[in-house]
Structures are given as structure tokens and as C-alpha cells.
Scaffold this motif. Structure first.
Motif, short mmCIF file in Angstrom:
data_model
loop_
_atom_site.label_atom_id
_atom_site.label_comp_id
_atom_site.label_asym_id
_atom_site.label_seq_id
_atom_site.Cartn_x
_atom_site.Cartn_y
_atom_site.Cartn_z
N TRP A 63 0.95 -1.20 -0.06
CA TRP A 63 -0.26 -0.12 -0.04
C TRP A 63 0.39 1.18 -0.11
N ARG A 66 1.41 1.70 -4.04
CA ARG A 66 -0.24 2.15 -4.02
C ARG A 66 -0.19 3.40 -3.49
N LEU A 70 -1.46 6.51 -6.22
CA LEU A 70 -2.44 7.30 -6.44
C LEU A 70 -2.62 8.67 -6.09
N LEU A 164 -8.50 4.20 -10.43
CA LEU A 164 -7.65 3.47 -9.89
C LEU A 164 -7.48 3.09 -8.43
N SER A 165 -8.78 4.41 -7.93
CA SER A 165 -9.53 4.76 -6.47
C SER A 165 -10.03 2.95 -6.33
N TYR A 167 -10.32 0.49 -8.46
CA TYR A 167 -9.27 -0.37 -8.55
C TYR A 167 -8.51 -1.44 -6.97
N TRP A 168 -7.95 -0.66 -6.73
CA TRP A 168 -6.90 -0.90 -5.04
C TRP A 168 -8.36 -0.26 -4.93
N GLN A 169 -9.56 -1.29 -3.85
CA GLN A 169 -10.47 -0.39 -2.98
C GLN A 169 -9.23 -1.32 -1.44
N PRO A 170 -8.88 0.18 -1.00
CA PRO A 170 -8.13 -0.38 0.52
C PRO A 170 -8.38 -0.82 1.82
N GLN A 181 -3.30 9.48 1.16
CA GLN A 181 -3.53 10.42 0.01
C GLN A 181 -3.04 11.72 0.25
N SER A 231 -15.98 4.42 -3.71
CA SER A 231 -16.09 2.96 -3.45
C SER A 231 -17.31 2.21 -4.01
N ALA A 293 -8.55 -6.63 -4.28
CA ALA A 293 -6.96 -5.60 -3.96
C ALA A 293 -6.12 -6.83 -3.87
#
Length: 293
Positions: A63, A66, A70, A164-165, A167-170, A181, A231, A293
Motif C-alpha cells: 500500500w 499504491r 494514487l 485506480l482508486s 481498482y485498489w480498494q483499500p 493520499q 468505493s 486488492a
């Protein structure tokens, strides 16, 4: 996670873009001129550090990378391009170029997330660009290649960051994701500020007030709402809300700066709202879920 257009979430997310509509008047009336990198730094880092102190959680493992990517797309690079275009282009030209962001997000989401490109959604994007042009372009609009490239690069950067935010769900809350970020984006801007710009003279009370508003009201709250929305709903639908920002900016200019609000601008405003509604209905059908992710 549901990819249908969720209208309550959509309404909440739209608040972010309406708040951003106030950024133009704050930048032009309260902040020091010709300092795009410094203003970007002051918009991101203090707000990020404040949020980080609240959430008290740092990224781990992959992360870090990532968040760096981001933060560059959504904050560092985007902010610099945004302010360069604002300095070099009339606001109407910059807003019109920036309004291609929904179409760019739609194309990127198609390849990154598998979301379908719907003809009605494309038509809504085109209508949004046309509405923004009617709303903000004037007969004296001038073209500047550097400003145009900056506006285009900023729109593409933000579109990529939005997708991308998703695609990469935190594995954390939207507030923590925003804190990561903003802080990373601000830290990236620190050396760039010293390298690319001369020192800023003493800030006035007016400048400080402008930075406080831009950081807290114009950045922390709307970006929290943005990442929350990303999200929950289609990222292309989120990007389409961007046409609301120049609409609000026009209304604020009319209220506070005595700028004219002609019939053409009212028509453009109506087309903008129609494009948002049309775009959201176009994306109601379920789409492919984000890749975990």
C-alpha cells in the motif's frame, strides 16, 4: 460491492464537486499569484497531516507504493496541472478542457475494471462538455498551448486516479484513505516547491484564510466524499459529476463578483444538469465488480 448507480450515494458524492466549484473564487481572490506548486503543497500537506493525526494509521506493505501512485495522480500532479491551467487559461477554457474527464474515466474503467461503455453515457459526457462550454466560454477566450496541455494532463491524471482508486480498494476507511493520499501527495510536493519556484513572500491574513478554506473545506471534506463515492458507485458516474464544479463557480461569480449570468449561461447550466441526470441513468445497469486488492 454493488456497481449499480446508487442515487443517495450519488447525491452525497455530488457535494464534493459542488464544493470544488468554490475553489476558483478562493484561488483568484485570496491566494498569492503565480505559485502553482506552492499552492498545491499548501492545499495537500497540512490537511493530510491533520487527518493522519486523527486516524493514526499508516499504510503497510504494497500500500505504500499504491498510495504513492494514487497520491501523485489525484493530488501532486493533478493540483500542479490544475493551477498552471488556471493561471495560463481563462477559467472557461480550462473548465471546458477539464470536462473531458468523465469520458476519459469511462474509457479507462472499461479496460481496468471491465465496465461497459454505454452509448447514452458517451452522449451524456458530450452534452456535459457542450453545456460547460456554453456556461463558461466567452468571446474573449484565448488559447495557450501550455495551459491547454496542463488542463488536458490534469483531467487525464484525475480520471486515472479515480479509476485506480476503485481498482485498489483499500482495507481501511475512506477517511484513512484520504489521509494517506493527501499526506503522501503533499510530501511529494515539498522538494518540487523548492526546486521549481522561488520563495514566497510573507503571507497575508487573507492568504492564510484562503489556504485554511482550500485545505479544510475545499480539500478534506470533498476528497473524503469522493473516495467514499468511488468505493460505492461506478467511477465513470462519479467523474461525470465534475461538470457541476464550473456550474457552481459561475453561480458564485454571479453572487459575489457581480459577473453576468446571461441566457446562454443559463442554457449551459440546464444542459449540464441534464447531462448529469442522463449519464447516471445510462449507468444504472449492473457492471463488473472491481478486482479485489
Amino acid at each position: 460491492m454493488n456497481d449499480d448507480t446508487n442515487f443517495p450515494d450519488l447525491a452525497i458524492t455530488s457535494i464534493a464537486f459542488m464544493i470544488w466549484g468554490s475553489s476558483y473564487i478562493i484561488t483568484t481572490e485570496f491566494l498569492p499569484p503565480d505559485r502553482p506548486v506552492f499552492i498545491s503543497l499548501m492545499r495537500a500537506l497540512p490537511a493530510g497531516l491533520l487527518l493522519l493525526a486523527i486516524v493514526r494509521k499508516l499504510p503497510t506493505g504494497v500500500w505504500w507504493l499504491r498510495v504513492a501512485i494514487l497520491a501523485t495522480l489525484n493530488f501532486s500532479f493533478f493540483f500542479i496541472m490544475l493551477f498552471i491551467s488556471a493561471y495560463r487559461l481563462p477559467g472557461g477554457v480550462a473548465a471546458t478542457v477539464g470536462s473531458i474527464q468523465p469520458l476519459a474515466a469511462m474509457v479507462i474503467a472499461r479496460f481496468a475494471l471491465g465496465f461497459r461503455i454505454r452509448p447514452l453515457a458517451v452522449a451524456a459526457c458530450a452534452a456535459g462538455v457542450f453545456g460547460v462550454a456554453l456556461l463558461v466560454l466567452g468571446p474573449g477566450a484565448k488559447f495557450d498551448m501550455i495551459g491547454f496541455i496542463a488542463a488536458l494532463a490534469g483531467a487525464l491524471s484525475m480520471a486515472t486516479g479515480v479509476v485506480l482508486s476503485r481498482y485498489w480498494q483499500p482495507p481501511v476507511s475512506s477517511l484513512t484513505f484520504t489521509a494517506w493520499q493527501l499526506t503522501m501527495g503533499g510530501l511529494i510536493l515539498v522538494p518540487l516547491t523548492f526546486i521549481l519556484e522561488p520563495p514566497v513572500a510573507m503571507l497575508t491574513a487573507r492568504n492564510i484564510g484562503g489556504f485554511l478554506y482550500l485545505g479544510l473545506v475545499g480539500t478534506v471534506l470533498p476528497y473524503f466524499l469522493l473516495f467514499r463515492g468511488i468505493s460505492r458507485i461506478n467511477p465513470a458516474a462519479v467523474s461525470l459529476l465534475g461538470v457541476l464544479s464550473p456550474t457552481v463557480a459561475t453561480l458564485l461569480g454571479w453572487v459575489f463578483l457581480d459577473q453576468a449570468l446571461s441566457g446562454i449561461k443559463l442554457l449551459g447550466m440546464a444542459i449540464v444538469f441534464a447531462s448529469v441526470v442522463m449519464g447516471q441513468f445510462a449507468m444504472v445497469a449492473p457492471a463488473k465488480k472491481a478486482i479485489p486488492a
